[in-house]
Design an enzyme around this catalytic site. Structure first.
Site, PDB file in Angstrom:
ATOM      1  N   MET A  18      50.369 -41.004  22.120  1.00  0.00           N
ATOM      2  CA  MET A  18      49.142 -40.888  21.333  1.00  0.00           C
ATOM      3  C   MET A  18      47.901 -41.250  22.143  1.00  0.00           C
ATOM      4  O   MET A  18      47.997 -41.785  23.242  1.00  0.00           O
ATOM      5  CB  MET A  18      49.230 -41.787  20.099  1.00  0.00           C
ATOM      6  N   HIS A  19      46.740 -40.953  21.574  1.00  0.00           N
ATOM      7  CA  HIS A  19      45.422 -41.446  21.993  1.00  0.00           C
ATOM      8  C   HIS A  19      44.867 -40.843  23.282  1.00  0.00           C
ATOM      9  O   HIS A  19      43.685 -41.031  23.580  1.00  0.00           O
ATOM     10  CB  HIS A  19      45.430 -42.974  22.168  1.00  0.00           C
ATOM     11  N   ASP A  32      53.981 -39.988  18.729  1.00  0.00           N
ATOM     12  CA  ASP A  32      55.346 -40.423  19.034  1.00  0.00           C
ATOM     13  C   ASP A  32      55.890 -41.442  18.049  1.00  0.00           C
ATOM     14  O   ASP A  32      57.072 -41.403  17.690  1.00  0.00           O
ATOM     15  CB  ASP A  32      55.452 -40.944  20.470  1.00  0.00           C
TER      16      ASP A  32
END
Length: 485
Positions: free
Chosen positions: A78-79, A237
């Site tokens: 992520m991110h 995830d």
């Protein structure tokens, strides 16, 4: 029919081939490089993700009838900030979730825009790992690159975009960008304005199980599949892992012991932590979840074993550990800074409490316990919201350790349920693909059919009591050393 789950991790992409009933037929993993150009920075080349995913798809499905492969679901780290120009070329390497360069931008968002406003706009505050601070960093430090931005996306969305030609993301992954109004499941116009971007730069928001598109002819040929294969929007995830462990619906918990570590609690209702120590995100099942995230979990043990002890025999090192709950050595698991609950990118790991009789086993045990204590910090934040959790699922590479699972059960005083498969995000991705292709009507229906608990690690009252005392001591260490970072 057969379904493919893809877990786009930080060190490798893992691909899983699943039958409709959840039977796993094949698993393939392909590594790619991680670049650390400066202390605290973490980057990867998006082209590496696509290349290794396509290689993995070929290897995964070799020997199977391509006509039987119906769908693909991608879960991913992520991110990360992926930026493309108007020719769909990556402008620069992706800035990853564990990159701490945006400390100044994070402070600006939290202090000048204000945590209260951020929480109103997005249900969360700014963390250095989130995407929005990275955009502001790029605007300030790489203005020429910033001007070239045509598309902003997350790591797994780059793979989906290249596979299908569809520019989209899912609600769970988008929640971690600090650009999405989580409660109303739409982009936050206030955050778009703060970051000085446009909504056209952002992908279409979809539910995780929605079909993004089918394989483009060139991608189908490279993957060895047909153009009829459907690709769903996928999930971050942790949300994908939660699906893979059956953590959907109301009040279920999953602990992930991967590179990072998470405590993930699913909910059918939207809620926000008023202290902003844990995240409030959308979930891949169409509802919501609360999540506490520590940046270094199983990676702490990998660092200790590989780099310091210079061994790959993790099991042998752990087999010598006997006296749980009595260790005089403590370890702060902050190799890459920390997110929940401290939000401190400058925090670093340390050992404390060594003496002349400290052993190799004491320090190995301290690493395992330090990660468990760090995870408990997030659980305590959820408990402070009135959330009651009595048991949890567990996944990730660290979950293969029986000793670590025992430590976690007793540190957190939770029953730890082990599922038949420990393939979390990849299995979750395949399950989302099965829902998107109509194999199951809902994510919860897929979970009911596929996810099976095979054993439970029970907390032991005497050990729980010992670890309660140890946890109280652990909690005193970070405040005592914070000013040294």
């Amino acid at each position: 029919m057969l379904y493919v789950g893809v877990d786009l991790g930080t060190s490798a992409v893992k691909l899983l081939l699943m039958e409709a009933d959840g039977t796993i037929r094949n698993i393939v993993s392909k590594e790619y490089p991680l670049f650390l150009p400066h202390p605290g920075w973490s980057e990867q080349n998006p082209e590496d993700w696509l290349e290794k995913t396509l290689e993995g798809l070929q290897e995964l499905t070799r020997g199977y009838d391509s006509q039987q492969i119906a769908g693909i679901g991608v879960g991913g780290q992520m991110h990360g900030l992926v930026t493309l120009d108007d020719q769909d070329r990556p402008i620069r390497p992706a800035i990853l979730w564990n990159d701490g360069r945006s400390e100044e931008e994070t402070r600006y968002l939290n202090e000048e825009v204000g945590k209260k406003k951020l929480s109103e706009y997005t249900a969360n505050i700014a963390f250095a790992g989130f995407t929005a601070p990275k955009i502001l960093w790029m605007k300030k430090n790489e203005p020429e690159n910033f001007k070239r931005i045509a598309k902003i996306m997350l790591p797994k969305d780059y793979v989906v975009y290249k596979l299908t030609g569809m520019f989209c993301t899912d609600m769970s992954d988008a929640s971690g960008m600090l650009l999405m109004d989580v409660k109303n499941r739409c982009w936050s116009q206030e955050m778009i304005e703060i970051c000085q971007i446009t909504e056209q730069m952002l992908p279409k928001l979809c539910e995780s199980y929605e079909v993004a598109g089918t394989l483009r002819p060139q991608m189908a040929e490279k993957a060895g599949l047909t153009e009829k294969v459907k690709v769903v929007a996928g999930a971050g995830d942790n949300a994908a892992a939660a699906v893979g462990t059956g953590t959907v619906g109301e009040g279920r918990c999953n602990i992930s012991l991967g590179t990072s570590g998470t405590v993930f609690i699913s909910s059918k209702n939207f809620g926000v932590d008023q202290y902003n120590s844990i995240h409030s995100f959308a979930h891949a099942d169409g509802y919501y979840h609360l999540m506490g995230c520590m940046l270094s979990a199983a990676s702490c043990n990998k660092w200790w074993m590989d780099e310091i002890l210079n061994t790959k025999d993790y099991e042998a090192e752990q087999s010598k550990i006997e006296h749980l709950g009595e260790n005089s050595v403590f370890y702060l698991p902050y190799l890459m800074g920390e997110r929940s609950p401290h939000n401190d990118p400058k925090a670093r790991a340390l050992f404390i409490g060594m003496s002349m009789d400290t052993t190799r086993q004491d320090m190995t045990q301290a690493v395992l316990e330090g990660v468990a204590f760090g995870l408990r910090d997030s659980l305590e934040a959820a408990r402070n919201l009135g959330i009651t959790v009595s048991r949890t699922k567990i996944c990730g590479g660290g979950a293969r350790s029986s000793l670590w699972k025992k430590i976690i059960a007793n540190v957190m005083n939770l029953k730890v349920d082990e599922t038949e498969s420990e393939e979390g995000p990849a299995l979750g991705g395949a399950m989302l693909a099965a829902v998107g292709c109509g194999e199951y009507p809902t994510v919860e229906a897929a979970v009911e059919k596929i996810v099976k608990v095979v054993r439970t690690v029970e907390p032991e009252p005497e050990l729980v009591e010992k670890y309660e005392r140890q946890y109280r001591r652990f909690r005193e260490i970070y405040p005592a050393v914070k000013n040294l970072y």
